[in-house]
Design an enzyme around this catalytic site. Structure first.
Site, mmCIF file in Angstrom:
data_model
loop_
_atom_site.group_PDB
_atom_site.id
_atom_site.type_symbol
_atom_site.label_atom_id
_atom_site.label_comp_id
_atom_site.label_asym_id
_atom_site.label_seq_id
_atom_site.Cartn_x
_atom_site.Cartn_y
_atom_site.Cartn_z
ATOM 1 C CB CYS A 2 83.910 33.616 -42.951
ATOM 2 S SG CYS A 2 82.814 32.533 -42.077
ATOM 3 C CE LYS A 595 77.967 23.912 -40.597
ATOM 4 N NZ LYS A 595 76.660 23.280 -40.836
#
Length: 600
Positions: A2, A595
């Site tokens: 990520c 996120k």
């Protein structure tokens, strides 16, 4: 996924990489690792779990000024040390970190790498092994890198080390965010600017299908044909203090408290010197030329889109459809003759939304992005952008970006209404100012929210949110917040749908949070509460001042009914926060969540 960082210069790379990864923790991850160029070759450190565990195994005595790092959120292969990045080729000459998804990795393995023994379950290892195979044919590293990328289908942001060329980092990007940061006798690589604000605020934006050769003195950008591209750096509009918690125990609580300031900032940004709402004339004309608006979004942004539909249809009298991006991309409805698309994304990098934007761009339709990150992929590829001006949002669970989205959507709706000659009936900027004041009051009532969380949610297995009209949409967002950070099975339902099946889930003691902010449906939602109480539910009623009744659990300060969603969500955010604390959950970094969802 990520997050990626890279550093090349004269300072100790290890600490810069680790601090950079810590700044990317907000994106979500399940493992982390770094690789550094050392005296005797590339050294790799990686661990499942938090970066704090990674720190424990990094040898402080290894001298290095070049390295790459990665936080992983599993897509191919379970979360494990073996599957964590960086990955190395069999000879260990090449070491690589990668964000994205290689869609044809199994085909590449079959056609080019049949004789290779793979260590991990990841698609990423295919890239680094393919790189070694290409070099073995006699190609230079740069040629092999271009060839490797040309054989890959999918999304990638890549950082690559070559043990035989220790003074450079090779970088590539396609459909996954990546920046190169510019320093004085050093350069950096990052998935976003926040990761490297500790060392620079100057960044070069990379475009899809570009490769970059980074040394401490130079940054050379090329396309896949080998042609050099010149591009000037930009200054990140962030300050290192923007991404610190300060005196707050969690980013989420800080960001909840920042919402009044965000709303006031939005008012200031979107009004002229006379205090009137003012948007780009081109945006206004493009919407007025359309015959239907299509809002495309995911998660919290989708919930904002549902409220935005109400704003636009009620204020501007224009038809609106709201669609989940991941469904729209392969199940596109019949479009009208002149559609206008609005994409809502906090990060501006949401892969599912981008996939739809690519489709609608190819069809020639105009598009607007509402995002917290101007310059993001969605912002660049859409025709127009409306920034949220919310500042960095670090907690995985969105709070201030959601209310900022609602505020910007209300301003957009009011602007279109004015252009069409529709009478709004109230001063929107004034009413938004009152919303900000109400938010201040609500943020000062944390003890009451904590008590409600303890009473209704501390030990429950599940929870239901009910509402009618726009309160239903706010309930969906409240349920998402609760399930994200407390892991309670929480669902939002339209009050009128209870008797059509959902009420079967109600049992003795089931908490039901009911929203009552809309006068025209107040009696209806009260009737729904009686229905669930009759089946043993434990009701928590949150009402608007003027609509409250005896027994309500919490009364919101009065604001204009159309803008009630902006204040009604604040108690739901705080209740979710305190429920997570009571259940000893990781508020800012909930399990399994990222996120910025940059893969489809």
């Amino acid at each position: 996924m990520c997050g990626i960082v890279g550093f090349i210069g004269e300072q100790d790379a290890k600490e810069i990489l680790l601090k950079g990864l810590e700044k990317l923790e907000y994106r979500g991850y399940d493992s982390a690792g770094i690789a550094v160029q050392a005296e005797n070759g590339v050294v790799v450190y990686k661990e499942k779990g938090r970066i704090a565990k990674l720190r424990e195994i990094v040898d402080e005595n290894v001298a290095t000024s070049v390295g790459i790092g990665h936080t992983r959120w599993a897509t191919h292969g379970v979360p494990s040390k073996v599957n964590a990045h960086p990955h190395q080729s069999t000879s260990k000459r090449f070491t690589l970190v990668h964000n994205g998804v290689i869609e044809n990795y199994e085909l590449v393995k079959k056609e080019y790498l049949q004789d290779v023994t793979f260590v991990s379950e990841t698609d990423t290892e295919v890239i680094v092994q393919l790189m070694e195979q290409q070099v073995s044919t006699g190609l230079s590293v740069e040629e092999a890198f271009r060839n490797t990328l040309s054989l890959l289908h999918g999304s990638y942001a890549i950082g690559l080390l070559d043990a035989e060329n220790p003074n450079m980092i090779y970088v590539a990007k396609n459909k996954s965010p990546l920046l190169v940061g510019v320093g004085d006798n050093f350069n950096v690589v990052a998935s976003d600017a926040m990761a490297m604000l500790q060392v620079t605020d100057q960044f070069i934006e990379l475009m899809d299908k570009e490769i970059v050769i980074v040394t401490k003195e130079s940054i050379t950008i090329k396309n896949l044909q080998g042609e050099t591209i010149e591009r000037a750096p930009f200054t990140a509009e962030l300050d290192a203090s923007d991404i610190e918690k300060g005196t707050y125990p969690h980013f989420m609580l800080k960001e909840i408290d920042e919402q009044p300031l965000v709303i006031r900032n939005i008012i200031q940004k979107y009004q002229d010197e006379n205090g009137e709402i003012e948007l780009d004339q081109d945006i206004r004309n493009a919407i007025l030329d359309s015959d239907r608006i299509y809002i495309i979004a995911c998660g919290t942004s989708y919930h904002a889109g549902l409220v935005g539909k109400q704003f636009i249809e009620k204020f501007a009298k224009m038809p609106v459809e709201v669609h989940v991006a991941s469904e729209f991309s392969y199940n596109m409805p019949l479009l009208t003759e002149r559609p206008f698309f609005i994409y809502i994304s906090q990060s501006g990098e949401t892969a599912d939304s981008r996939a739809v934007l690519v489709q609608t761009n190819e069809m020639g339709h105009k598009a607007l992005t509402i995002t917290n990150v101007p310059g993001s992929t969605l912002s660049r590829e859409a025709d127009y952008t409306l920034p949220l001006y919310a500042g960095p949002e670090i907690a995985v669970a969105s709070t201030k970006a959601y209310t900022a989205q609602l505020a910007v959507l209300s301003i957009l709706a009011a602007d279109i209404a004015k252009a069409k000659g529709e009478v709004l009936g109230f001063d929107l900027t004034h009413e938004l100012g009152l919303v900000a004041n109400a938010m201040v009051q609500l943020c000062d009532q944390k003890e009451e929210m904590d008590a409600l969380a303890k009473q209704f949610l501390a030990t429950t297995r599940n929870c239901f949110f009910i509402g009618r009209s726009v309160d239903f949409y706010v309930g969906l967002e409240g349920a998402l917040k609760l399930k994200e950070i407390s892991y309670i099975q929480a669902e939002g339902f339209a009050g009128g749908e209870l008797k059509h099946g959902t009420i079967a889930l109600i049992e003795n003691g089931t908490p039901v949070i009911a929203l009552a902010t809309q006068e025209h449906v107040n009696l209806g939602i009260r009737g729904n509460v009686k229905e669930v109480v009759a089946r043993g539910a434990n009701p928590c009623i949150i009402s608007m001042k003027g609509l409250e009744m005896e027994g309500d659990s919490f009364v919101l300060p009065a604001v204009h009914e159309a803008l009630a969603p902006l204040v009604a969500v604040i108690p739901l955010q705080l209740i979710s926060y305190y429920a997570a604390l009571h259940r000893e959950c990781d508020v800012d970094k909930p399990r399994n969540l990222a996120k910025s969802v940059t893969v489809e």
